[in-house]
Design a protein around this motif. Structure first.
Motif, PDB file in Angstrom:
ATOM      1  N   SER A 260       0.942  -1.133   0.112  1.00 38.49           N
ATOM      2  CA  SER A 260      -0.022  -0.089   0.208  1.00 38.49           C
ATOM      3  C   SER A 260       0.948   1.227   0.071  1.00 38.49           C
ATOM      4  CB  SER A 260      -0.935  -0.268   1.371  1.00 38.49           C
ATOM      5  OG  SER A 260      -0.175   0.004   2.274  1.00 38.49           O
ATOM      6  N   VAL A 261       0.453   2.418  -0.089  1.00 35.62           N
ATOM      7  CA  VAL A 261       1.160   3.631  -0.312  1.00 35.62           C
ATOM      8  C   VAL A 261       2.115   3.959   0.801  1.00 35.62           C
ATOM      9  CG1 VAL A 261      -0.647   5.356   0.783  1.00 35.62           C
ATOM     10  CG2 VAL A 261       0.962   5.944  -1.024  1.00 35.62           C
ATOM     11  N   ASN A 262       1.711   3.379   2.121  1.00 37.70           N
ATOM     12  CA  ASN A 262       2.432   3.425   3.253  1.00 37.70           C
ATOM     13  C   ASN A 262       3.484   2.337   3.506  1.00 37.70           C
ATOM     14  OD1 ASN A 262       1.339   5.948   4.025  1.00 37.70           O
ATOM     15  ND2 ASN A 262      -0.241   5.026   4.841  1.00 37.70           N
ATOM     16  N   TYR A 263       3.376   1.183   2.874  1.00 33.34           N
ATOM     17  CA  TYR A 263       4.095   0.089   2.845  1.00 33.34           C
ATOM     18  C   TYR A 263       4.753  -0.420   1.534  1.00 33.34           C
ATOM     19  CZ  TYR A 263       1.937   0.358   7.465  1.00 33.34           C
ATOM     20  OH  TYR A 263       1.300   0.887   8.751  1.00 33.34           O
ATOM     21  N   THR A 264       5.337   0.325   0.683  1.00 32.55           N
ATOM     22  CA  THR A 264       6.084   0.006  -0.460  1.00 32.55           C
ATOM     23  C   THR A 264       7.099  -1.010  -0.390  1.00 32.55           C
ATOM     24  OG1 THR A 264       5.527   2.192  -1.087  1.00 32.55           O
ATOM     25  CG2 THR A 264       6.902   0.724  -2.485  1.00 32.55           C
ATOM     26  N   GLY A 265       7.922  -0.789   0.775  1.00 35.77           N
ATOM     27  CA  GLY A 265       8.981  -1.761   0.780  1.00 35.77           C
ATOM     28  C   GLY A 265       8.742  -3.141   1.153  1.00 35.77           C
ATOM     29  N   ALA A 266       7.469  -3.558   1.764  1.00 44.00           N
ATOM     30  CA  ALA A 266       6.972  -4.691   1.994  1.00 44.00           C
ATOM     31  C   ALA A 266       6.787  -5.571   0.928  1.00 44.00           C
ATOM     32  CB  ALA A 266       5.640  -4.856   2.559  1.00 44.00           C
ATOM     33  N   VAL A 267       6.548  -4.980  -0.225  1.00 45.59           N
ATOM     34  CA  VAL A 267       6.463  -5.791  -1.794  1.00 45.59           C
ATOM     35  C   VAL A 267       7.849  -6.338  -2.055  1.00 45.59           C
ATOM     36  CG1 VAL A 267       5.703  -5.647  -3.819  1.00 45.59           C
ATOM     37  CG2 VAL A 267       4.484  -4.219  -2.329  1.00 45.59           C
ATOM     38  N   TRP A 268       8.848  -5.363  -1.998  1.00 41.72           N
ATOM     39  CA  TRP A 268      10.168  -5.684  -2.478  1.00 41.72           C
ATOM     40  C   TRP A 268      10.637  -6.729  -1.534  1.00 41.72           C
ATOM     41  CZ3 TRP A 268      15.146  -5.353  -0.361  1.00 41.72           C
ATOM     42  CH2 TRP A 268      16.182  -5.611  -1.232  1.00 41.72           C
ATOM     43  N   LEU A 269      10.522  -6.621  -0.327  1.00 39.65           N
ATOM     44  CA  LEU A 269      11.211  -7.607   0.558  1.00 39.65           C
ATOM     45  C   LEU A 269      10.706  -9.033   0.363  1.00 39.65           C
ATOM     46  CD1 LEU A 269      11.423  -5.348   3.726  1.00 39.65           C
ATOM     47  CD2 LEU A 269      13.421  -6.164   2.343  1.00 39.65           C
ATOM     48  N   SER A 270       9.237  -9.161   0.386  1.00 41.48           N
ATOM     49  CA  SER A 270       8.721 -10.388   0.235  1.00 41.48           C
ATOM     50  C   SER A 270       8.920 -11.014  -1.162  1.00 41.48           C
ATOM     51  CB  SER A 270       7.291 -10.261   0.737  1.00 41.48           C
ATOM     52  OG  SER A 270       6.572  -9.439  -0.166  1.00 41.48           O
TER      53      SER A 270
END
Length: 540
Positions: A260-270
């Protein structure tokens, strides 16, 4: 490869008693244990010139194991000394054998000022702690407590190697006496005692090594034991093979629904973690507005662009996801999703829990002209993490909406949301809580935190023997979820995928801290970058 069992003191006594009756006598077990300890010491501490080993020897079986170990070391060229902290039997053959091998026998009763003890301690490379075993009663008292307290004040001490357990540890409860010597390594016989994998004892055991005793595996006392410790050999045996003639389809497709807009990095890490552990293809479903920011950082992924509202996945995105599941062999739902109402409705629709007519959307890889199927589509094996868990909890009987044997990866706070239990109660009985709800929900539970617990609905449970502040960092859980879904995509069983992912994740955190020099400096991305090193060093 069988996993390392974790047993109570009474369970271990029953195992040894039955083995003795079957012909693997106590004397034979002691010889095997002592030789195993010596081999671990030789492997870990052999160096240039003559090495020196001093054993603190009690009157029980741990003392016997230590005497046997010292005898082997003496025969292999070590200078070996046994300091008899408590009296041994008159004409003890284990004492005589050590003397015959060239070892030195010292007695606390003949060393009132402990001068001989300190002389040896100052020369020793290794200090074997074999005073007390599983039958210890706390607190320690008398001369033994004084001796251990005095040694704790010595700096530096030789490398302390605990024989079966550090003296002063309650092997059931994990309680520790204040004079217990912290070990660099604890060498356990056949199995790990439950208390060693509890706090505060875990802070005293150092690394855990296991010496097999060659027991018959059909012992009745072994049947029904279902608590295990994850370690390198077991994980290596469960890692999927990589045949040379493979293609990307061989290793499956993981879909990661995240961000989501506040948690962009979670996409890349997972997503990157799923690739790094070996998935053949990672398909990322995310709010379409996030794609430009991420595409260049993960060129290996394919993308499913979802309808979004103010940077979060919209309720109408469910149909896009369901139409994009072709060839997907595992699904991760949750990292960085946020908990907005529209995303909650999206999750409900993906799980088939919404009666509302699903609206088609032309974004992603779904053609708008294709008629929507009214059939409920089955989901592939599923991992639910982070915000996905909090959104699940809003659905009545949510566990029945998930595919069988899904994997849930809550930290204690998220477990509290799912169960209604206070965090303090969860932390007070992590193993019991994980087992109870894995059975109740019918899914694998990964209860994260220091000494992560992985529990299956059938009652099997694994403890991951890692506790490090290096893992206590935002994004660390996203890496773990990605590792698990990447393994699940390769058709590893749910329980093994969870155990493998959690063990590799823990080892990667330890390596990251070692590489950077301090746990405080470790970022989630550093953990991710060490995954390949864990595979190379431990699991090749």
């Amino acid at each position: 490869m069988e996993a390392i069992r974790v047993v109570s003191v009474s369970e271990m006594r029953a195992i040894e008693q039955e083995a003795d009756a079957r012909g693997v006598t106590y004397a034979l077990m002691m010889q095997r244990a002592g030789e195993g300890v010596a081999r671990v010491v030789q492997r870990r501490y052999q160096g240039e010139g003559q090495r020196v080993a001093l054993g603190l020897v009690g009157s029980g079986n741990n003392g016997g194991d230590t005497l046997v170990a010292l005898t082997h070391l003496a025969r292999w060229g070590w200078r070996a000394g046994a300091y008899l902290v408590r009296p041994r039997a008159v004409n003890d053959p284990l004492v005589s054998e050590l003397e015959s091998a060239g070892g030195v026998i010292l007695r606390l009763a003949e060393d009132p000022h402990r001068e001989h003890l300190h002389h040896w301690v100052n020369q020793a490379h290794v200090l074997l702690d074999g005073i007390f075993g599983t039958g210890v009663k706390l607190p320690l008292r008398g001369e033994v407590a004084e001796l251990l307290g005095e040694l704790r004040g010595c700096h530096p001490l030789p490398a302390v190697v605990a024989v079966d357990c550090p003296s002063g540890v309650d092997c059931d409860t994990g309680e520790v006496d204040e004079v217990t010597l912290p070990a660099e390594v604890t060498i356990c016989m056949e199995a790990v005692k439950t208390g060693l994998l509890r706090f505060p004892a875990f802070e005293y055991v150092g690394e855990l090594e296991i010496v097999p005793l060659g027991l018959p595996q059909d012992l009745q006392a072994l049947q029904g034991l279902n608590l295990f410790m994850a370690e390198a050999n077991y994980c290596r045996s469960r890692l999927p093979t990589r045949p040379r003639q493979a293609h990307k389809g061989t290793f499956g497709t993981a879909m990661v629904i995240a961000g989501s807009v506040n948690y962009t990095g979670a996409v890349w890490l997972s997503a990157k973690a799923a690739y790094r552990i070996g998935a053949g293809l990672v398909r990322v479903a995310l709010p379409g507005s996030l794609h430009p920011a991420l595409a260049g950082h993960l060129p290996e992924a394919t993308w499913v662009l979802l309808p979004s509202e103010l940077g979060v996945i919209d309720r109408d995105a469910a149909e896009v996801v369901l139409e994009s599941l072709e060839r997907v062999t595992a699904l991760l739902l949750g990292p960085g999703l946020g908990t907005e109402a529209t995303t909650a409705e999206f999750v409900a629709r993906v799980l088939g829990r919404s009666e509302e007519h699903l609206k088609r959307h032309p974004l992603g890889f779904v053609g708008a002209e294709k008629e929507k199927s009214t059939e409920k589509r089955s989901l592939p094996p599923c991992v639910v993490d982070a915000d996905g868990l909090r959104l699940l909890a809003r659905l009545p009987e949510w566990w029945s909406a998930l595919p069988p044997l899904s994997i849930l990866t809550p930290h204690p706070g998220e477990m509290s949301v799912l169960t209604g239990l206070p965090v303090a109660d969860i932390q007070a009985d992590r193993l019991g809580v994980a087992r109870r709800f894995a059975a109740q929900w019918g899914h694998v539970v990964v209860l994260k935190g220091a000494l992560t617990v992985v529990a299956s609905p059938e009652g099997q449970a694994f403890i991951i023997p890692v506790a490090s502040a290096a893992l206590a960092r935002a994004g660390s859980g996203d890496v773990l979820a990605g590792l698990i879904v990447g393994l699940l995509a390769q058709r590893v069983s749910p329980l093994d995928a969870a155990v493998l992912g959690a063990w590799i994740h823990g080892q990667a955190g330890l390596r990251a801290a070692q590489q950077l020099g301090h746990e405080a400096s470790v970022l989630a991305g550093d953990i991710l970058e060490q995954v390949s090193e864990v595979l190379r060093i431990h699991l090749k």
